[in-house]
Every structure is written in C-alpha cells, then in structure tokens.
Design an enzyme around this catalytic site. Structure first.
Site, PDB file in Angstrom:
ATOM      1  N   GLU A  57      -5.527   3.076   7.953  1.00 59.75           N
ATOM      2  CA  GLU A  57      -6.919   2.651   8.141  1.00 59.75           C
ATOM      3  C   GLU A  57      -7.036   1.137   8.300  1.00 59.75           C
ATOM      4  O   GLU A  57      -8.015   0.639   8.849  1.00 59.75           O
ATOM      5  CB  GLU A  57      -7.778   3.150   6.963  1.00 59.75           C
ATOM      6  CG  GLU A  57      -9.266   3.015   7.210  1.00 59.75           C
ATOM      7  CD  GLU A  57     -10.135   3.655   6.135  1.00 59.75           C
ATOM      8  OE1 GLU A  57      -9.639   4.546   5.413  1.00 59.75           O
ATOM      9  OE2 GLU A  57     -11.306   3.260   6.025  1.00 59.75           O
ATOM     10  N   ALA A  75      -0.191   6.064   4.896  1.00 58.47           N
ATOM     11  CA  ALA A  75       0.514   5.183   5.819  1.00 58.47           C
ATOM     12  C   ALA A  75       1.662   4.466   5.106  1.00 58.47           C
ATOM     13  O   ALA A  75       2.793   4.417   5.602  1.00 58.47           O
ATOM     14  CB  ALA A  75      -0.450   4.181   6.433  1.00 58.47           C
ATOM     15  N   GLY A  76       1.381   3.907   3.924  1.00 57.16           N
ATOM     16  CA  GLY A  76       2.388   3.125   3.219  1.00 57.16           C
ATOM     17  C   GLY A  76       3.516   3.983   2.673  1.00 57.16           C
ATOM     18  O   GLY A  76       4.696   3.649   2.835  1.00 57.16           O
ATOM     19  N   GLY A  87      -0.664   4.522   0.245  1.00 57.64           N
ATOM     20  CA  GLY A  87      -1.401   5.691   0.724  1.00 57.64           C
ATOM     21  C   GLY A  87      -0.538   6.436   1.731  1.00 57.64           C
ATOM     22  O   GLY A  87       0.686   6.240   1.783  1.00 57.64           O
ATOM     23  N   SER A 106     -16.930  17.516   1.984  1.00 53.45           N
ATOM     24  CA  SER A 106     -16.122  17.532   3.200  1.00 53.45           C
ATOM     25  C   SER A 106     -16.852  18.101   4.411  1.00 53.45           C
ATOM     26  O   SER A 106     -17.624  19.043   4.325  1.00 53.45           O
ATOM     27  CB  SER A 106     -14.876  18.373   2.954  1.00 53.45           C
ATOM     28  OG  SER A 106     -14.270  18.678   4.179  1.00 53.45           O
ATOM     29  N   GLY A 126       0.834  -1.198   0.000  1.00 55.78           N
ATOM     30  CA  GLY A 126       0.000   0.000   0.000  1.00 55.78           C
ATOM     31  C   GLY A 126       0.869   1.248   0.000  1.00 55.78           C
ATOM     32  O   GLY A 126       1.913   1.292   0.655  1.00 55.78           O
ATOM     33  N   LEU A 171      -5.940  11.111   8.341  1.00 53.41           N
ATOM     34  CA  LEU A 171      -4.680  11.510   7.696  1.00 53.41           C
ATOM     35  C   LEU A 171      -3.596  11.590   8.757  1.00 53.41           C
ATOM     36  O   LEU A 171      -2.463  11.141   8.563  1.00 53.41           O
ATOM     37  CB  LEU A 171      -4.862  12.865   7.005  1.00 53.41           C
ATOM     38  CG  LEU A 171      -5.969  12.926   5.935  1.00 53.41           C
ATOM     39  CD1 LEU A 171      -6.015  14.306   5.297  1.00 53.41           C
ATOM     40  CD2 LEU A 171      -5.730  11.870   4.859  1.00 53.41           C
ATOM     41  N   HIS A 221     -20.570   8.848   7.012  1.00 49.99           N
ATOM     42  CA  HIS A 221     -20.296  10.289   6.986  1.00 49.99           C
ATOM     43  C   HIS A 221     -21.571  11.054   6.688  1.00 49.99           C
ATOM     44  O   HIS A 221     -22.286  10.726   5.751  1.00 49.99           O
ATOM     45  CB  HIS A 221     -19.248  10.580   5.906  1.00 49.99           C
ATOM     46  CG  HIS A 221     -18.623  11.919   6.048  1.00 49.99           C
ATOM     47  ND1 HIS A 221     -19.317  13.069   5.829  1.00 49.99           N
ATOM     48  CD2 HIS A 221     -17.364  12.292   6.374  1.00 49.99           C
ATOM     49  CE1 HIS A 221     -18.506  14.105   6.023  1.00 49.99           C
ATOM     50  NE2 HIS A 221     -17.313  13.658   6.354  1.00 49.99           N
ATOM     51  N   ARG A 243     -19.600  13.023  13.705  1.00 48.60           N
ATOM     52  CA  ARG A 243     -20.234  12.449  12.525  1.00 48.60           C
ATOM     53  C   ARG A 243     -21.370  11.484  12.838  1.00 48.60           C
ATOM     54  O   ARG A 243     -22.390  11.486  12.158  1.00 48.60           O
ATOM     55  CB  ARG A 243     -19.179  11.716  11.703  1.00 48.60           C
ATOM     56  CG  ARG A 243     -18.199  12.679  11.140  1.00 48.60           C
ATOM     57  CD  ARG A 243     -17.080  12.002  10.428  1.00 48.60           C
ATOM     58  NE  ARG A 243     -16.273  13.033   9.784  1.00 48.60           N
ATOM     59  CZ  ARG A 243     -15.169  12.798   9.114  1.00 48.60           C
ATOM     60  NH1 ARG A 243     -14.722  11.566   8.996  1.00 48.60           N
ATOM     61  NH2 ARG A 243     -14.506  13.777   8.569  1.00 48.60           N
TER      62      ARG A 243
HETATM   63  C1  LIG Z   1     -13.564  10.937   0.084  1.00 47.57           C
HETATM   64  C2  LIG Z   1     -12.778  10.831   1.346  1.00 47.57           C
HETATM   65  C3  LIG Z   1     -12.357  11.984   2.003  1.00 47.57           C
HETATM   66  C4  LIG Z   1     -11.623  11.899   3.177  1.00 47.57           C
HETATM   67  N1  LIG Z   1     -11.223  13.043   3.802  1.00 47.57           N
HETATM   68  C5  LIG Z   1     -10.476  12.965   4.923  1.00 47.57           C
HETATM   69  C6  LIG Z   1     -10.006  14.143   5.562  1.00 47.57           C
HETATM   70  O1  LIG Z   1     -10.271  15.252   5.133  1.00 47.57           O
HETATM   71  N2  LIG Z   1      -9.250  14.010   6.672  1.00 47.57           N
HETATM   72  C7  LIG Z   1      -8.915  12.791   7.175  1.00 47.57           C
HETATM   73  O2  LIG Z   1      -8.212  12.754   8.165  1.00 47.57           O
HETATM   74  N3  LIG Z   1      -9.341  11.662   6.575  1.00 47.57           N
HETATM   75  C8  LIG Z   1     -10.110  11.716   5.480  1.00 47.57           C
HETATM   76  N4  LIG Z   1     -10.543  10.560   4.875  1.00 47.57           N
HETATM   77  C9  LIG Z   1     -10.063   9.266   5.361  1.00 47.57           C
HETATM   78  C10 LIG Z   1      -8.653   9.028   4.863  1.00 47.57           C
HETATM   79  O3  LIG Z   1      -8.506   9.540   3.568  1.00 47.57           O
HETATM   80  C11 LIG Z   1      -8.267   7.557   4.817  1.00 47.57           C
HETATM   81  O4  LIG Z   1      -8.642   6.931   5.978  1.00 47.57           O
HETATM   82  C12 LIG Z   1      -6.757   7.425   4.690  1.00 47.57           C
HETATM   83  O5  LIG Z   1      -6.297   8.195   3.611  1.00 47.57           O
HETATM   84  C13 LIG Z   1      -6.340   5.987   4.507  1.00 47.57           C
HETATM   85  O6  LIG Z   1      -4.967   5.945   4.237  1.00 47.57           O
HETATM   86  P1  LIG Z   1      -4.189   4.578   4.174  1.00 47.57           P
HETATM   87  O7  LIG Z   1      -2.777   4.926   3.906  1.00 47.57           O
HETATM   88  O8  LIG Z   1      -4.459   3.793   5.400  1.00 47.57           O
HETATM   89  O9  LIG Z   1      -4.824   3.774   2.977  1.00 47.57           O
HETATM   90  P2  LIG Z   1      -5.175   4.164   1.451  1.00 47.57           P
HETATM   91  O10 LIG Z   1      -4.854   5.553   1.121  1.00 47.57           O
HETATM   92  O11 LIG Z   1      -6.558   3.668   1.231  1.00 47.57           O
HETATM   93  O12 LIG Z   1      -4.175   3.297   0.623  1.00 47.57           O
HETATM   94  C14 LIG Z   1      -4.303   1.926   0.463  1.00 47.57           C
HETATM   95  C15 LIG Z   1      -3.175   1.448  -0.404  1.00 47.57           C
HETATM   96  O13 LIG Z   1      -3.140   0.046  -0.380  1.00 47.57           O
HETATM   97  C16 LIG Z   1      -3.083  -0.467  -1.699  1.00 47.57           C
HETATM   98  N5  LIG Z   1      -3.724  -1.763  -1.651  1.00 47.57           N
HETATM   99  C17 LIG Z   1      -4.950  -2.095  -1.183  1.00 47.57           C
HETATM  100  N6  LIG Z   1      -5.143  -3.412  -1.273  1.00 47.57           N
HETATM  101  C18 LIG Z   1      -4.033  -3.934  -1.797  1.00 47.57           C
HETATM  102  C19 LIG Z   1      -3.616  -5.248  -2.151  1.00 47.57           C
HETATM  103  N7  LIG Z   1      -4.387  -6.306  -1.966  1.00 47.57           N
HETATM  104  N8  LIG Z   1      -2.392  -5.395  -2.706  1.00 47.57           N
HETATM  105  C20 LIG Z   1      -1.562  -4.343  -2.922  1.00 47.57           C
HETATM  106  N9  LIG Z   1      -1.905  -3.088  -2.588  1.00 47.57           N
HETATM  107  C21 LIG Z   1      -3.122  -2.897  -2.035  1.00 47.57           C
HETATM  108  C22 LIG Z   1      -3.771   0.561  -2.544  1.00 47.57           C
HETATM  109  O14 LIG Z   1      -3.371   0.454  -3.888  1.00 47.57           O
HETATM  110  C23 LIG Z   1      -3.278   1.833  -1.873  1.00 47.57           C
HETATM  111  O15 LIG Z   1      -2.005   2.148  -2.348  1.00 47.57           O
HETATM  112  C24 LIG Z   1     -11.293  10.639   3.707  1.00 47.57           C
HETATM  113  C25 LIG Z   1     -11.718   9.485   3.043  1.00 47.57           C
HETATM  114  C26 LIG Z   1     -12.489   9.578   1.899  1.00 47.57           C
HETATM  115  C27 LIG Z   1     -13.003   8.335   1.289  1.00 47.57           C
END
Ligand SMILES: Cc1cc2nc3c(=O)[nH]c(=O)nc-3n(C[C@H](O)[C@H](O)[C@H](O)COP(=O)(O)OP(=O)(O)OC[C@H]3O[C@@H](n4cnc5c(N)ncnc54)[C@H](O)[C@@H]3O)c2cc1C
Lengths: 264, 653
Positions: free
Chosen positions: B426, B44-45, B42, B284, B40, B442, B266, B331
């Site tokens: 997440e 975190a990754g 995102g 938002s 991943g 975030l 939400h 929320r």
């Molecule tokens: C529309 C929207 C708006 C938001 N706004 C806010 C905000 O304003 N403030 C806030 O704090 N939070 C917000 N959030 C929540 C926040 O964006 C997410 O919780 C956070 O970005 C998750 O980050 P992450 O790094 O955990 O995962 P993600 O960003 O979801 O990344 C997941 C990664 O894992 C990879 N992946 C998934 N499954 C696999 C697999 N099987 N094999 C290989 N790779 C895989 C994907 O390709 C991706 O790279 C929002 C969420 C949404 C949906």
C-alpha cells in the site's frame, strides 16, 4: 441497559519498566462520565487524556486494530484476561458490560515468559520464538502446483481454520495458573497436523515447537481449561490434546522426543 | 520534469517475462554479503523478507508492533482476487486487468496492472502450498465469491479473516528464514529516517519503542513496506498505529509522493456513534454478495424500525440506479451514493447517518446456516460493536476512509526515484489508479513481495555492485540522519515543556490536534472535494500545524515506552502530508475514481474525467523551508499511455 453516563473506580498496575517494581495504583475519580458505548480501550484513551492534561503520566497500554484480530491488546480486567465477556478481546469489550460505580482492576499479562515493558504492556517475543521453531510449512517462493491440485475436504479445511484463527494475544498464558503456552502452540501444531501440506514436517514440527515452548520458560499444562475460557477466538482444548498425541507419536516414530536426537 | 516509468517494450503480456529475462543476477556465494533492509512486516514486507531470505540475502526486518504478525494486513477480511477461473464464468488475466484499469478510472499504469493480474494465480498456489486454510467446497476444491466492480466470481477467502491467514502464511515463511539465519527481526522499532549516501538509499534510523534507543542500520538496498496513510483522517478502518511517517521521511529525503489525494472511502463500515470513537470498523465488501442496500422511500419513515417499513416503501437505490452491477458497484460509486442518500435526508439509525444493508432476502432464500458459514465472524463483530443482531435487524452502514491509492512513486521495478529505495504494498502508488477494486490490495502486496521485489532488487544489486561500497554506519550521512531524528524528538519535548507554562486553555493534547486534523481532512479532502474548500484546507493545515507546535503537551520521557510521543511524531508528519493532499486534490481539476470534484460531474452525477489534461500521475517533490518544514512542492508528471485499452467513461449501469 446501563445509564448514559457511568463512573468507575480504577485500580491500575503501574510499573515504570521491566526492572522496576510495580504496584496497583488507585484512580477513584478519573474514569467519570463514561458513556456505555465506549469501548474499554476508548475509556482508557479518555482516562489518559485526563491524566496528560493534569500533567500525570498516562497508563501505558498497547493496541492496534481495535477489532479483535491483531492480538496486540491484552489486559487482565478484574482478574480475567480480556475481561468478563467470553470470546471478546479487550478492544471489543464495551463499557455497557459494566455497572455504574464498579471498581475495575487492570493488570498486565503475568508470566515469566512475558516480561512487563511498562504498566499493561508486556513483551511476547517468546511466542515468535515458538513460531520460528516450526509454525509454518517449509515452501520456497516460486512456481507451485495449481491450488486445486490438492483437494482438501471442507470439514478438514474448516477444522484447520478453527485452529489457525488464533490471534497470538497470549490470553491463554495469562489465564493459566502454570503460564503454559499449550493452547497457542497446540493450535499451530493442529492446523498443520490435519492438513496434507503439513505432513512432511509433522514430527519435526511438534518436537521442535514443544521444546521451544519449554525453553522459553512457559509452564506445563495440567488440564485446567482456563485458557479456552479466556481465548477471544474460543480455540478448543482439543488442540492441546492433539498436540500431546502428535508429540507422543512423533517421539515414538523418530526414536526420541528430543528434536536434536530424534531422526527428524 | 517528465518521469520515466522504465516500462519494458513489447506486447503487454510479454513485458514482465522480457524484463525478467534481462535482469542481472547476483551469484549465490555473493548473496550473503548483500544486506537488505525490509521495513514493515505486512503482506508486502513479510513476503519480501521471506523471499529475499530464501534467496540467501542478509535481510533485516522492522516493524512497529511487538511481533511481525500483528501488521495491519492481519485485519483484512473479505478476500483476494485471482484469475483462476475455477467457477468457469469467463475470467482471464485480461479481464482482471481490464476490471482493475476501469475500476481505477483509467489513472493507473497499464503495464503494472497487467503484471498484477498475471501474478494473481501464483499467489493462490503459493498460499495453498503454505497451508493457508482457504474456504473450500464440499468436494475439496477452493471456493470463490464476488466483489464489487466485477461480473465474475474470482475472490478467494478464508471466512472473514483472509488477511490474517495470508499474513500468517507469509509470516511463517519469514520465521522459517529467521530460523535459517538469513532474516533478523527488529520488532517494536519505528523507522524515523532514510539514510541517503552518494544519492543511494543505504540505511535507516530507527527508534526502539521500548527503551527509546536511536539506532543505525546499514544496507545495500531498502524496501519500504509500511502501508498506507489513511490514519491521517483519524477515523478510518485502519489500525491505530498505521501511519505515514516512514514514507514521509523518505519523501523529505527526496522520494516523490504520487497522487496523494487518491483515497478510498469504503462504503460499508459501521457508522460513528459518538465523539469519543477511536476507529471505524469495516464490514467486508463481500457482504454485498448477499446484502441489499436500501433506505426508506419516505423521509418520515427514517425513524421507524426497519421491520415496520414494508418492501414497497423501500428504495433499493443501487439496484435501481445500476441494474447491471446492482449492489456490487465499485466502492467509490457505492460510497458516493450512500452519502447522497444521507445528505438528502434519508439517513437511518439514531444519528440518521447510515443506510441499511439487509440480509433478509438471502436468509430466506439460502438459509441462516449459509449466511453464518460465510459471514459468521462479521455478524458477530457487528453485534459486539452495536449491540444489534444483524440476523434479525438490517445492518446500518456508512462510508469510511479505508485505503490510499496514493503513495511513493515507483517505476516498473518498484524502485522510487531514490536509487536503492524500493516501495511495495500500500505504501507505493502503483497499481490501482484513482480507485482500488476490492480484494486487490492483498493481491498487490503479495505480488510485489513474493514475485517482483526479489527479482528487481537482485537486478539493482547486480547492476550497481561497483557503486555499493562497504559501509559501517559511521559515515557522515548516518551522523546527519541520526542527528535529525534526535532533534525532531527533542523538538516535541521542548514544545511540550514550553506549552506547559501556558494557561491550560492554550494547551492541546496530541489527540486533540489529531482529531481536528482528521475532521479537517475528511471535510475537505473526503468523498467530495471542491476548489474553494481545498484552497482553504491548505491554509488551515498550515495553521493547525502552527497550533500543534505552539500548544501540544505530552508526556516527555523519551527513554521508555511512550505511546503519546510516538503518535506525536506521526501527527507532526500528517500535518505536513495533509497540506500536500489538499494541494494535489486542488491541482487535479477533474474527477477521477475516488477523487470527486463537484465541479466535474456528468448530468447523472458520475465522475467526469478530463483525459486531455490530467491523464498523468502527479509525483510531488518536496522542498524544505530550511527549518525542516515544507516550503512547497514541485510537480513532476508521468504521462499515462494507454496502448492497449481504450479510455471510456465508466458505466456500471
Ligand atoms: C479493515 C480492513 C480490511 C481490509 N480488507 C481487505 C480485503 O479483504 N482484501 C484486500 O485485498 N484488501 C483489504 N484491505 C486492504 C489491505 O489490508 C491493505 O492494503 C494491505 O494489507 C496493506 O499491506 P502492506 O503490507 O502494504 O502494509 P501493512 O499490512 O499496513 O503493514 C505495514 C507494516 O509496516 C510497519 N510500519 C509502518 N510504519 C513503520 C515505521 N515507521 N517503522 C517501522 N515499521 C513501520 C507496520 O508495523 C507493519 O508491519 C483491508 C484493509 C482494512 C483496513
């Protein structure tokens, strides 16, 4: 307002994989009974459901956020990257932008640096290569001075944001007759050229990124301006002008435009 | 079994420092010999991979999309919290910690949540140093706004694209390490299994989504940053490719799944406009700074254009019911109230499925330019989707699935119960209890990735160096995992081939089943839950799973880009996860945060907790039926001890 149900004649680029030859295939009657409220990709979802049900191979396309920010989707619609609406990615386009009975052409981004993966899906890893060459400020993870210790005027910050808003979709390349990546690269160069954080690597960054852009097989910019017109984020052509100035400035300052020879 | 979260001793504010002081280190010359997999990219990754690469480890990163920059974090709009107290409105680490614990309805681990608040300021400093263009005041200082569940202004933002800018910062740092040779990238790869050897996570199996190749990757530790499983509801604000597969495969290899029923809905999303819809779009939460939520006083007015309903005939129900927080209640409270209004017949819009979010007062008082500067891109997005101009007509909004607090169980070091498998962002369950406050996902992703994983993972590698023998990927654990992945893919192909022989009314596409799964989950494990429907949901999940395997048809070319095949695998996993979500919701016989059991509410309709019996994290252990499908789950509990805050009934009045 368009009617509640519309029919379209699709002509879609089908190409099995990178090595195969592709061709435009006619779909006169799969995109029927389409609500004008459907997004363009939802229309394709529906068409694919119908193709699968009858045992045909669905049209390969990619998408993710479906709200115009991830840059995954990208389809040339009737010759225009992302279709007819300005400042709108294909996923945000709705069928109400078309007329009942329209013939719609769907093709992939076309550029040597973006090989086709299948149908409408292309490989844009060349963009990552450009970013790798300097699309960042080199800071380690760890303690940093307080965020407010660097003061940045609202105008400068807004200007940097306007460049940073690029979603890396590649529409600029697809729109350009030379398949140049200048708008993409220029936007990143500009973001850091105006910000104080970008100054220490200012010359090295532009020289390396421009060279990488050329190495990846993107063409030259000849000031046509199609890129901005196609850009879903309306990134301004000024970013290309700035990149050019930055490039000349860096080459002069460092003694060579070649990043391997310049004293960067 | 009672789970040990491995929390350091001592006062809350000293725990993390103490832990770091006790961590063992890996010598610089040994780091390049240590392989770390980060799945991943995102927030975190990307932040984990960048930081681990900078330290000198040999890092491999994986993502589904064609570029790491497209991870779902890119879509986050509103902002990120930090305790800077720049507005001088009384913020502090303690206050952010307390708001988060309270917002989560006292179902999170105190020590983790406190550490999150401690790290928050450093995140802003790190991002500023990277050149992230946060919003600024005219004088050049960083700007703030407010989010729900807080009475201070502590949210930093970059227009409505905060996630994009933070992710590009983290991605940039990661690309710098790719350039330096410490990080290698594997885009368009889906992780389909975790390899556990001698009880430790030692690698993963992936499928190349462009050509179908199944690959083995070895490592000394694996960091899972694969985001949340909200797409189980089909309709949600999550990106199309967001999924639960990576986490679920780890779960089936022994990692416990914690609090899977805690799902955040939400309050401010664009309502569904038809059956064909593929996703819901978030507006938002920051909009609630200036937008006022209302419905007509009189049901007969619901059909009227809003401009014809005078001020005196509007019910600003959040301001009425919650005078202290008004439109900025958390929320879960806002969502439940919107649903209540619609259920009672006050819904507005063509499908009567929305409430208004109105900017008229703010536009009059602060001017259109002010609103445009703050929310311009959100207003544009709204207009693109609905065809209505929110500067003129109030927005129509309704709740939608948005975020999952549940996830893989981790201890204080963010390590799952499978040694060597770390989980960040997440994908883990750690910091938000039963409800997450806005702008804190975030923060958590980056706190985990920049500031926690690099230290806790180093400690693991140092402490276990004698047990982490050299491996090549030819070991039997890899053979077995790869076989299983191939078998799972083949099962889908075989099912489709078989089902194609059946009459067409006995066939379903992957999307048919996916939509029905979404509906089933939304109806039963959604904003409100109750015993009877949860019981039936468990059975219905099993039936739908059966139906999936016995009716699904899909394109079966496994060696090419094949979106349907990808999604089919994810739906198959969701069909199992759904059963566990319903079971978890059924077992938690109390209301807490987003988990609202209708049987347990106060006279005023607020969530009623049962601290006596349910003040624990429910961590579920998978049991296989011998055929690769779940037979059931064993419950393990981590007791939540509140040493520093007093448990109270939440009140936002
Ligand atoms: C529309 C929207 C708006 C938001 N706004 C806010 C905000 O304003 N403030 C806030 O704090 N939070 C917000 N959030 C929540 C926040 O964006 C997410 O919780 C956070 O970005 C998750 O980050 P992450 O790094 O955990 O995962 P993600 O960003 O979801 O990344 C997941 C990664 O894992 C990879 N992946 C998934 N499954 C696999 C697999 N099987 N094999 C290989 N790779 C895989 C994907 O390709 C991706 O790279 C929002 C969420 C949404 C949906």
């Amino acid at each position: 307002m368009a009617s509640d149900s519309m029919d379209f004649h699709l002509k879609v680029w089908r190409q099995d994989d990178r090595e195969s030859d592709g061709e435009l295939v006619d779909y006169p009657n799969v995109a029927h009974d389409i609500s004008p409220h459907l997004s363009f990709l939802e229309m394709l979802d529906l068409v694919n459901e119908r193709l699968i049900e009858r045992g045909d191979r669905p049209i390969a396309f990619d998408s993710d956020c479906r709200e115009g920010i991830c840059g995954t989707c990208g389809i040339v619609v009737n010759g225009q990257p992302h279709g007819p609406k300005r400042k709108t990615a294909a996923c945000q386009l709705h069928m109400r932008a078309f007329d009942d009975g329209d013939t719609i052409y769907l093709e992939p981004w076309r550029a040597d640096a973006f090989p086709v993966v299948r149908d409408l899906v292309v490989d844009r890893s060349s963009f990552d290569e450009i970013m790798q060459a300097g699309g960042y400020v080199s800071v380690q993870t760890g303690p940093k001075p307080d965020g407010n210790s660097i003061k940045i005027g609202k105008d400068v910050s807004d200007q940097a944001f306007d460049s940073a808003t690029c979603i890396g979709c590649g529409a600029c390349v697809a729109a350009c007759p030379n398949a140049s990546a200048s708008l993409f690269t220029g936007a990143k160069v500009s973001q850091y050229a105006v910000l104080p954080q970008g100054q220490p690597e200012r010359e090295r960054r532009v020289l390396r990124m421009v060279h990488e852009m050329e190495d990846q097989g993107f063409g030259n910019c000849s000031n046509i301006g199609e890129c901005q017109a196609a850009c879903p984020k309306d990134i301004d052509l000024d970013n290309i002008a700035r990149m050019r100035r930055e490039y000349v400035r860096a080459a002069a300052k460092k003694g060579s435009p070649n990043p391997d020879e310049a004293e960067v | 079994m009672t789970l040990d979260p491995n929390v350091p001793e001592g006062p809350l504010h000293e725990k993390w420092d103490r832990r770091k002081e006790n961590y063992s280190l890996v010598a610089p010359n040994n780091k390049p010999n240590k392989d770390v997999i980060v799945v991943g990219t995102g927030l975190a990754g990307a932040s984990s991979a960048a930081s681990l690469g900078e330290m000198g480890y040999n890092v491999k990163t994986f993502c589904i999309s064609d570029s790491p920059r497209r991870a779902h974090s890119i879509a986050a709009q509103g902002g990120i919290n930090a305790t800077k107290n720049y507005p001088n409105d009384g913020d502090s680490i303690w206050r952010l910690f307390y708001d988060t614990i309270k917002g989560g309805d006292y179902r999170s681990r105190e020590s983790n949540t406190y550490r999150l608040a401690q790290n928050s300021s450093n995140i802003i400093d790190q991002a500023v140093a990277q050149g992230v263009p946060f919003a600024r005041e005219y004088g050049g200082e960083l700007a703030n706004r407010s989010f729900g569940g807080a009475q201070v202004s502590r949210t930093f933002y970059a227009r409505g694209q905060t996630g994009q800018q933070l992710l590009l910062g983290a991605y940039g740092s990661m690309m710098r390490q790719v350039d330096a040779g410490t990080v290698s990238m594997f885009p368009h790869r889906e992780m389909l299994d975790l390899v556990v050897k001698d009880g430790r996570a030692r690698g993963i199996i992936t499928r190349n989504l462009y050509n179908g190749e199944v690959e083995r990757h070895t490592a000394d530790a694996v960091v899972l940053c694969t985001g949340g499983y909200g797409r189980i509801y089909y309709l949600s604000t999550n990106a199309f490719n967001s999924n639960g597969t990576a986490a679920w495969r780890c779960h089936k290899r022994g990692a416990f799944m914690a609090n899977p029923c805690y799902v955040q809905i939400h309050p401010t999303c664009i309502p569904q406009s038809g059956e064909y819809q593929s996703k819901l779009t978030l507006m938002s939460e920051s909009l609630r700074n200036d937008g006022r939520v209302w419905v007509p006083d009189d049901k007969d007015d619901c059909d009227k254009p809003p401009s014809q309903i005078p001020e005196s005939d509007r019910d600003y129900y959040l301001e009425r019911k919650y005078p202290a927080f008004g439109n900025l209640v958390p929320r879960d409270v806002a969502s439940r109230n919107a649903k209540l209004m619609v259920d009672e017949g006050y819904g507005v819009g063509p499908n009567q499925n929305a409430v208004y979010l109105d900017f008229q007062t703010a536009i009059e008082q602060k001017g259109r330019d002010y609103i445009e500067d703050k929310y311009g891109n959100l207003f544009e997005m709204y207009e693109k989707i609905t065809g209505e101009d929110p500067y003129e007509v109030p927005m129509r909004i309704f709740p939608a699935v948005h975020y999952v607090m549940g996830g893989l169980w981790v201890d204080y070091d963010l390590m799952s119960n499978v040694p060597g498998l770390f989980v960040a962002g997440e994908a883990n369950f750690s910091d938000h209890g039963a409800n997450r406050l806005g702008a804190s996902a975030l923060m958590q992703g980056l706190s985990d990735g920049y500031f926690i994983i690099p230290h806790s993972l180093s400690n693991y590698l140092a402490e276990n160096r004698h047990d982490l023998d050299d491996i090549s990927g030819d070991e039997s654990a890899f053979d077995e995992a790869e076989d299983e992945v191939r078998t799972n893919i083949q099962k889908l192909v075989d099912a489709s081939d078989r089902n194609r022989e059946k009459p067409s009314d006995q066939q379903s596409t992957v999307m048919d089943i996916y939509k029905r799964l979404g509906r089933l989950t939304w109806d039963n494990v959604g904003i409100e839950r109750e015993e009877e429907s949860l019981r039936s949901a468990v059975d219905q999940m099993r039936e739908l799973r059966h139906e999936f395997w016995n009716s699904v048809v899909l394109p079966t070319d496994t060696d090419k880009f094949n979106k349907n095949l990808e999604v089919a695998g994810r739906v198959a996993d969701f069909l199992e996860l759904g059963e566990l979500m319903a079971k978890d919701a059924l077992h938690r016989d109390e209301s807490a945060g987003c988990h609202f059991r209708v049987e347990h509410q106060t006279d005023e309709g607020e969530a009623l907790r049962n601290d006596e019996d349910y003040s624990y994290v429910a961590a579920w252990e998978y049991q296989d039926d011998g055929d690769g499908q779940p037979e059931g789950w064993n419950l393990h509990q981590e007791d939540l001890e509140f040493e520093f805050v007093e448990l109270k009934t939440r009140s936002y009045k």
